[in-house]
Write an enzyme that holds these catalytic residues in place. Structure first.
Site, PDB file in Angstrom:
ATOM      1  N   HIS A   1      41.054  31.813  -1.104  1.00 40.97           N
ATOM      2  CA  HIS A   1      39.632  31.878  -0.748  1.00 40.97           C
ATOM      3  C   HIS A   1      38.732  31.230  -1.815  1.00 40.97           C
ATOM      4  O   HIS A   1      38.028  30.253  -1.564  1.00 40.97           O
ATOM      5  CB  HIS A   1      39.187  33.342  -0.622  1.00 40.97           C
ATOM      6  CG  HIS A   1      39.971  34.174   0.330  1.00 40.97           C
ATOM      7  ND1 HIS A   1      39.841  34.052   1.695  1.00 40.97           N
ATOM      8  CD2 HIS A   1      40.862  35.174   0.123  1.00 40.97           C
ATOM      9  CE1 HIS A   1      40.622  34.950   2.284  1.00 40.97           C
ATOM     10  NE2 HIS A   1      41.259  35.628   1.363  1.00 40.97           N
TER      11      HIS A   1
HETATM   12  C1  BDR Z   1      37.345  37.630  -0.751  1.00 43.71           C
HETATM   13  O1  BDR Z   1      37.636  38.995  -1.039  1.00 43.71           O
HETATM   14  C2  BDR Z   1      38.493  39.097  -2.136  1.00 43.71           C
HETATM   15  O2  BDR Z   1      39.570  39.877  -1.799  1.00 43.71           O
HETATM   16  C3  BDR Z   1      38.884  37.699  -2.539  1.00 43.71           C
HETATM   17  O3  BDR Z   1      38.912  37.585  -3.939  1.00 43.71           O
HETATM   18  C4  BDR Z   1      37.812  36.831  -1.937  1.00 43.71           C
HETATM   19  O4  BDR Z   1      36.737  36.638  -2.818  1.00 43.71           O
HETATM   20  C5  BDR Z   1      38.001  37.250   0.572  1.00 43.71           C
HETATM   21  O5  BDR Z   1      37.516  38.056   1.603  1.00 43.71           O
END
Ligand code: BDR
Ligand code: CA
Length: 326
Positions: free
Chosen positions: A256
């Site tokens: 992400h």
């Molecule tokens: C986001 O939530 C966290 O778990 C990850 O680091 C990312 O920023 C994805 O939904």
């Protein structure tokens, strides 16, 4: 200018882009930080501000220090900020990231220290000291620090060039509830403040990041680089991917947060639409939903470049090339 958005692109600028990474590491946050620190020609990392999110603040701050030490960048300022969302109890994600938030590699306890200043004060002071429109904020976690800084010191708004954040979803809807993405869900009131701020915003939602999957082949390429950093990234991914594989049956872990940094480095890897995005803060059922007017069915004023697609091969080529610099 990029044809699809309203902000100047790094590739056209002679100067490095000054950025502040606001983060809750998190394995994917860690990879984002490593990508930024490997990209010194384009990016000047003014500081790393930590927030509670994936795990409590105490751990996200230690994790950020560990990553800077792993990158051999003890010169980077790391600061701890807000330990709870503006109006809610903290929701964490150990079920994804493990007990430490950075499960996978065994990294030494950091000897590097946090800066004594609070992250929110650092955001305010740094922005006040910089020229108008010169600093890009890169939030990779809940938006508590950024919203608190905006509320406390609205005079900083003109100093922000752009906010490029990982959060939200339209087609992918939610990953922490059926309707909401984690970062926005944890602090929806903070997200509302940011999305109403009038600052140029680029959103990197799940619609993009769920296409940035670390397949076995891609992870093998990281590991084959052979450096301590590259092996740690491969081990983080090995850990992080088990959640998405089990839950979604996907090929590997979605990276992400590195998509935010990749967007700064190579915006042409992404496409999106300049649209209106509002944050749900009232409904119990859809709390934290990013109500994105993707099809432009309302007259609401566009306030964000909402990305929708990524050239995943191009993204992994960029990431692998940058990790090879360690
Ligand atoms: C986001 O939530 C966290 O778990 C990850 O680091 C990312 O920023 C994805 O939904
Ligand atoms: Ca994160």
């Amino acid at each position: 200018m990029c044809q699809k958005c309203t902000v100047p692109q790094t590739g056209n600028l002679m100067q490095k882009r000054k950025i502040i990474i606001d983060t809750d590491p998190g394995q994917d946050d860690a990879v984002a930080i490593l990508l930024a620190l490997a990209s010194g020609e384009e990016l000047d990392v003014l500081g790393i501000t930590c927030v509670a999110g994936n795990v409590p603040l105490r751990l996200t701050s230690v994790n950020a220090l560990k990553i800077c030490e792993l990158a051999n960048r003890r010169d980077i300022k790391v600061l701890a900020g807000c330990d709870t969302p503006l109006k809610r109890h903290l929701v964490t994600a150990e079920h994804v990231h493990g007990k430490t938030g950075l499960d996978g590699p065994t990294l030494p306890e950091p000897t590097m220290q946090l800066q004594p200043q609070n992250a929110v004060d650092f955001l305010i002071d740094t922005l006040r000291s910089e020229p108008a429109g010169s600093v890009t904020l890169c939030p990779l976690g809940p938006l508590t620090n950024i919203a608190t800084a905006i509320e406390r010191a609205p005079d900083i708004l003109p100093k922000i060039a752009e906010i490029v954040l990982m959060g939200g979803a339209y087609f992918e809807v939610g990953n922490i509830t059926p309707a909401a993405e984690f970062n926005i869900y944890v602090d929806p009131e903070a997200a509302k403040i940011v999305f109403s701020s009038g600052v140029p915003i680029t959103v990197v939602p799940l619609d993009v990041t769920h296409k940035a999957l670390v397949t076995k082949e891609r992870n093998d390429k990281f590991r084959a680089l052979g450096s301590a950093v590259a092996i740690a990234v491969a081990e983080m991914t090995d850990f992080f991917e088990r959640f998405d594989k089990e839950k979604y049956g996907s090929e590997g872990a979605p990276l992400h947060d590195p998509c935010v940094i990749a967007y700064l480095l190579e915006p042409t890897l992404f496409t999106g639409r300049f649209i209106n995005v509002e944050i749900e803060t009232a409904s119990e059922l859809t709390l934290g939903m990013t109500v994105a007017d993707w099809w432009r069915v309302t007259e609401r004023t566009p306030n964000a470049m909402f990305l929708g697609d990524i050239d995943a091969d191009g993204f992994f080529a960029l990431l692998t090339e940058r990790l090879a610099r360690y």
